[in-house]
Design a protein around this motif. Sequence first.
Motif, PDB file in Angstrom:
ATOM      1  N   GLU A  88       0.686  -1.103   0.000  1.00 34.55           N
ATOM      2  CA  GLU A  88       0.154  -0.102  -0.048  1.00 34.55           C
ATOM      3  C   GLU A  88       0.845   1.281  -0.108  1.00 34.55           C
ATOM      4  O   GLU A  88       0.701   2.222  -0.761  1.00 34.55           O
ATOM      5  CB  GLU A  88      -1.163   0.029   1.270  1.00 34.55           C
ATOM      6  N   ASP A  89       2.087   1.301   0.676  1.00 32.47           N
ATOM      7  CA  ASP A  89       2.861   2.374   0.999  1.00 32.47           C
ATOM      8  C   ASP A  89       3.633   2.731  -0.401  1.00 32.47           C
ATOM      9  O   ASP A  89       4.353   3.700  -0.444  1.00 32.47           O
ATOM     10  CB  ASP A  89       3.885   2.338   1.938  1.00 32.47           C
ATOM     11  N   ASN A  90       3.829   1.529  -1.302  1.00 29.00           N
ATOM     12  CA  ASN A  90       4.697   1.591  -2.357  1.00 29.00           C
ATOM     13  C   ASN A  90       3.902   1.303  -3.802  1.00 29.00           C
ATOM     14  O   ASN A  90       4.534   1.111  -4.796  1.00 29.00           O
ATOM     15  CB  ASN A  90       5.853   0.673  -2.301  1.00 29.00           C
ATOM     16  N   LEU A  91       2.532   1.497  -3.760  1.00 25.71           N
ATOM     17  CA  LEU A  91       1.683   1.491  -4.930  1.00 25.71           C
ATOM     18  C   LEU A  91       2.182   2.307  -5.949  1.00 25.71           C
ATOM     19  O   LEU A  91       2.051   1.669  -7.353  1.00 25.71           O
ATOM     20  CB  LEU A  91       0.292   1.443  -4.691  1.00 25.71           C
ATOM     21  N   MET A  92       2.547   3.448  -5.713  1.00 20.80           N
ATOM     22  CA  MET A  92       2.767   4.306  -6.972  1.00 20.80           C
ATOM     23  C   MET A  92       4.382   4.217  -7.381  1.00 20.80           C
ATOM     24  O   MET A  92       4.651   4.547  -8.320  1.00 20.80           O
ATOM     25  CB  MET A  92       2.873   5.877  -6.446  1.00 20.80           C
ATOM     26  N   ASN A  93       4.940   3.119  -7.046  1.00 20.63           N
ATOM     27  CA  ASN A  93       6.288   3.022  -7.334  1.00 20.63           C
ATOM     28  C   ASN A  93       6.426   1.805  -8.456  1.00 20.63           C
ATOM     29  O   ASN A  93       5.758   0.806  -8.245  1.00 20.63           O
ATOM     30  CB  ASN A  93       7.106   2.000  -6.278  1.00 20.63           C
ATOM     31  N   PRO A  94       6.593   2.213  -9.661  1.00 20.32           N
ATOM     32  CA  PRO A  94       6.477   1.172 -10.847  1.00 20.32           C
ATOM     33  C   PRO A  94       7.388  -0.124 -10.658  1.00 20.32           C
ATOM     34  O   PRO A  94       7.362  -0.786 -11.425  1.00 20.32           O
ATOM     35  CB  PRO A  94       6.688   2.137 -12.121  1.00 20.32           C
ATOM     36  N   ASP A  95       8.434   0.076  -9.910  1.00 15.62           N
ATOM     37  CA  ASP A  95       9.380  -1.061  -9.841  1.00 15.62           C
ATOM     38  C   ASP A  95       8.921  -1.897  -8.756  1.00 15.62           C
ATOM     39  O   ASP A  95       9.837  -2.856  -8.427  1.00 15.62           O
ATOM     40  CB  ASP A  95      10.735  -0.335  -9.536  1.00 15.62           C
ATOM     41  N   LEU A  96       7.682  -1.599  -8.287  1.00 18.84           N
ATOM     42  CA  LEU A  96       7.178  -2.725  -7.143  1.00 18.84           C
ATOM     43  C   LEU A  96       7.085  -4.103  -7.750  1.00 18.84           C
ATOM     44  O   LEU A  96       6.362  -4.122  -8.747  1.00 18.84           O
ATOM     45  CB  LEU A  96       5.916  -2.032  -6.546  1.00 18.84           C
ATOM     46  N   SER A  97       7.719  -5.055  -7.422  1.00 12.58           N
ATOM     47  CA  SER A  97       7.659  -6.404  -7.695  1.00 12.58           C
ATOM     48  C   SER A  97       7.693  -7.395  -6.556  1.00 12.58           C
ATOM     49  O   SER A  97       7.919  -7.287  -5.466  1.00 12.58           O
ATOM     50  CB  SER A  97       8.687  -6.770  -8.760  1.00 12.58           C
ATOM     51  N   PRO A  98       7.347  -8.802  -6.861  1.00  9.40           N
ATOM     52  CA  PRO A  98       7.557  -9.774  -5.681  1.00  9.40           C
ATOM     53  C   PRO A  98       9.112  -9.859  -5.403  1.00  9.40           C
ATOM     54  O   PRO A  98       9.194  -9.987  -4.035  1.00  9.40           O
ATOM     55  CB  PRO A  98       7.077 -11.008  -6.552  1.00  9.40           C
ATOM     56  N   GLU A  99      10.037  -9.590  -6.370  1.00 11.40           N
ATOM     57  CA  GLU A  99      11.279  -9.574  -5.780  1.00 11.40           C
ATOM     58  C   GLU A  99      11.709  -8.398  -4.802  1.00 11.40           C
ATOM     59  O   GLU A  99      12.215  -8.712  -3.931  1.00 11.40           O
ATOM     60  CB  GLU A  99      12.444  -9.395  -7.180  1.00 11.40           C
ATOM     61  N   SER A 144       1.005 -10.545  -7.290  1.00 12.39           N
ATOM     62  CA  SER A 144       0.688  -9.670  -8.617  1.00 12.39           C
ATOM     63  C   SER A 144      -0.747  -9.265  -8.757  1.00 12.39           C
ATOM     64  O   SER A 144      -1.022  -7.913  -8.903  1.00 12.39           O
ATOM     65  CB  SER A 144       1.352 -10.225  -9.940  1.00 12.39           C
ATOM     66  N   ALA A 145      -1.563 -10.239  -8.472  1.00  9.97           N
ATOM     67  CA  ALA A 145      -3.197  -9.972  -8.529  1.00  9.97           C
ATOM     68  C   ALA A 145      -3.428  -8.923  -7.467  1.00  9.97           C
ATOM     69  O   ALA A 145      -4.182  -8.010  -7.620  1.00  9.97           O
ATOM     70  CB  ALA A 145      -3.933 -11.237  -8.269  1.00  9.97           C
ATOM     71  N   TRP A 146      -2.741  -8.917  -6.167  1.00  9.36           N
ATOM     72  CA  TRP A 146      -3.224  -8.036  -5.044  1.00  9.36           C
ATOM     73  C   TRP A 146      -2.813  -6.867  -5.364  1.00  9.36           C
ATOM     74  O   TRP A 146      -3.370  -5.707  -5.292  1.00  9.36           O
ATOM     75  CB  TRP A 146      -2.704  -8.634  -3.764  1.00  9.36           C
ATOM     76  N   ILE A 147      -1.545  -6.679  -5.986  1.00 11.89           N
ATOM     77  CA  ILE A 147      -0.987  -5.353  -6.092  1.00 11.89           C
ATOM     78  C   ILE A 147      -1.803  -4.763  -7.229  1.00 11.89           C
ATOM     79  O   ILE A 147      -2.138  -3.740  -6.942  1.00 11.89           O
ATOM     80  CB  ILE A 147       0.347  -5.564  -6.673  1.00 11.89           C
ATOM     81  N   ARG A 174      -4.024  -1.168  -7.039  1.00  8.02           N
ATOM     82  CA  ARG A 174      -3.827  -0.188  -7.890  1.00  8.02           C
ATOM     83  C   ARG A 174      -5.045   0.463  -8.518  1.00  8.02           C
ATOM     84  O   ARG A 174      -5.238   1.430  -8.627  1.00  8.02           O
ATOM     85  CB  ARG A 174      -2.629  -0.233  -8.827  1.00  8.02           C
ATOM     86  N   LEU A 175      -5.509  -0.571  -8.917  1.00  5.79           N
ATOM     87  CA  LEU A 175      -7.081  -0.284  -9.498  1.00  5.79           C
ATOM     88  C   LEU A 175      -7.800   0.304  -8.608  1.00  5.79           C
ATOM     89  O   LEU A 175      -8.888   1.178  -8.938  1.00  5.79           O
ATOM     90  CB  LEU A 175      -7.681  -1.860 -10.197  1.00  5.79           C
ATOM     91  N   ASP A 176      -8.087   0.117  -7.394  1.00  7.60           N
ATOM     92  CA  ASP A 176      -9.036   0.561  -6.551  1.00  7.60           C
ATOM     93  C   ASP A 176      -8.610   1.964  -6.342  1.00  7.60           C
ATOM     94  O   ASP A 176      -9.383   2.837  -6.136  1.00  7.60           O
ATOM     95  CB  ASP A 176      -8.930  -0.313  -5.139  1.00  7.60           C
ATOM     96  N   ALA A 177      -7.307   2.181  -6.116  1.00  7.84           N
ATOM     97  CA  ALA A 177      -6.730   3.678  -6.050  1.00  7.84           C
ATOM     98  C   ALA A 177      -7.150   4.388  -7.104  1.00  7.84           C
ATOM     99  O   ALA A 177      -7.475   5.484  -7.234  1.00  7.84           O
ATOM    100  CB  ALA A 177      -5.231   3.625  -5.679  1.00  7.84           C
ATOM    101  N   CYS A 178      -6.856   3.749  -8.322  1.00  8.89           N
ATOM    102  CA  CYS A 178      -7.281   4.670  -9.692  1.00  8.89           C
ATOM    103  C   CYS A 178      -8.641   4.833  -9.677  1.00  8.89           C
ATOM    104  O   CYS A 178      -9.073   5.855 -10.217  1.00  8.89           O
ATOM    105  CB  CYS A 178      -6.793   3.684 -10.864  1.00  8.89           C
ATOM    106  N   ALA A 213      -3.554   6.597 -14.316  1.00  5.49           N
ATOM    107  CA  ALA A 213      -2.809   5.310 -14.325  1.00  5.49           C
ATOM    108  C   ALA A 213      -1.412   5.103 -14.360  1.00  5.49           C
ATOM    109  O   ALA A 213      -0.905   4.426 -13.800  1.00  5.49           O
ATOM    110  CB  ALA A 213      -3.124   4.528 -16.054  1.00  5.49           C
ATOM    111  N   HIS A 214      -0.537   6.271 -14.857  1.00  6.74           N
ATOM    112  CA  HIS A 214       0.840   6.331 -14.792  1.00  6.74           C
ATOM    113  C   HIS A 214       1.031   6.599 -13.394  1.00  6.74           C
ATOM    114  O   HIS A 214       2.191   5.993 -12.859  1.00  6.74           O
ATOM    115  CB  HIS A 214       1.447   7.556 -15.765  1.00  6.74           C
ATOM    116  N   SER A 215       0.366   7.412 -12.677  1.00 11.98           N
ATOM    117  CA  SER A 215       0.848   7.687 -11.196  1.00 11.98           C
ATOM    118  C   SER A 215       0.821   6.641 -10.409  1.00 11.98           C
ATOM    119  O   SER A 215       1.537   6.396  -9.492  1.00 11.98           O
ATOM    120  CB  SER A 215       0.081   8.993 -10.698  1.00 11.98           C
ATOM    121  N   TRP A 216      -0.304   5.430 -10.662  1.00 11.81           N
ATOM    122  CA  TRP A 216      -0.346   4.286  -9.750  1.00 11.81           C
ATOM    123  C   TRP A 216       0.646   3.189 -10.414  1.00 11.81           C
ATOM    124  O   TRP A 216       0.287   1.916 -10.034  1.00 11.81           O
ATOM    125  CB  TRP A 216      -1.887   4.186  -9.646  1.00 11.81           C
ATOM    126  N   GLY A 217       1.434   3.333 -11.145  1.00 16.65           N
ATOM    127  CA  GLY A 217       2.259   2.236 -11.381  1.00 16.65           C
ATOM    128  C   GLY A 217       1.914   1.659 -12.803  1.00 16.65           C
ATOM    129  O   GLY A 217       2.710   0.491 -13.047  1.00 16.65           O
TER     130      GLY A 217
END
Length: 273
Positions: A176-187, A212-215, A219-223, A238-242
């Motif tokens: 939740e704290d990093n949803l806007m980070n496009p580099d957010l990933s499982p890794e 991935s589905a949860w992220i 993001r969709l809910d925030a958008c 869309a861009h601002s939320w990753g």
Amino acid sequence: MPETLENEPFDATPGNDAGPFVLLPWPAGEDDDHLCLAVNTSQGAVLFDRDPALRMEPGDLVVAAVRQLRFLPHTREVALFRIPFALLDASAADLRELPRTHLSGRNGLPSLVSQFLTALAGMPRKERLTGGRRLALNTADLVALLVGEVLQARGPETESTRARRDMRARIQRHIEDNLMNPDLSPESIARAHHISVRYLHKLFQSGGTTVSAWIRRRRLDACRAELRGQRRTVAAVAHSWGFASPSHFSRVFRQTYGLTPTQWQTAAASSGS
């Protein structure tokens, strides 16, 4: 004297919009699992389901996964709503195991939900459909609060189950704290919590979803919430939320909510005017 149930069972198979369900334009999706929520809209007690039957006082609610119910009454006194699991901010695994739960509609959040759904059930079908998917989504948001309260009140957990749940909750807060980070990933998530990617996937799979589905859903809910405010274009949101691609964002938004971001934004503007 409570009203008795009819002898024939009602087919509660997901996808069947016949019978006593209050019809709303629920968003289309690939998830076939649904929650059933019943509310006694009458001024007297009624019996709901069988084996065993539940006595519902005026305003009382019953919540359960559709598959947990065997018989549903053909009666105008009980309004039935069916909501996709995907809209309820809880894991599908938890929702599938949710037992048939009887809630008093006299006070607290159940009272609020009961009053809202009773009013909704009393609306002419044409008016409900005029409200469109925005009304359906807002209804699901309110029911999600109630479902969260019901799940939280369930029985004691084992130590290992609690540890996994707490770890998953910490990871979800991190997401939740990093949803806007496009580099957010499982890794990156696994690295931040000093666990393996394999264990991360296992934590979310036990909750009936994937990382991935949860992220994507958060993001969709925030958008969706931001588009309701009408402040920016769909592409900018869309861009601002990753979401790197506006076309990909539009596609998954429609798959999840049943309409495009532009249609949602237009509906929000129309209902707010």
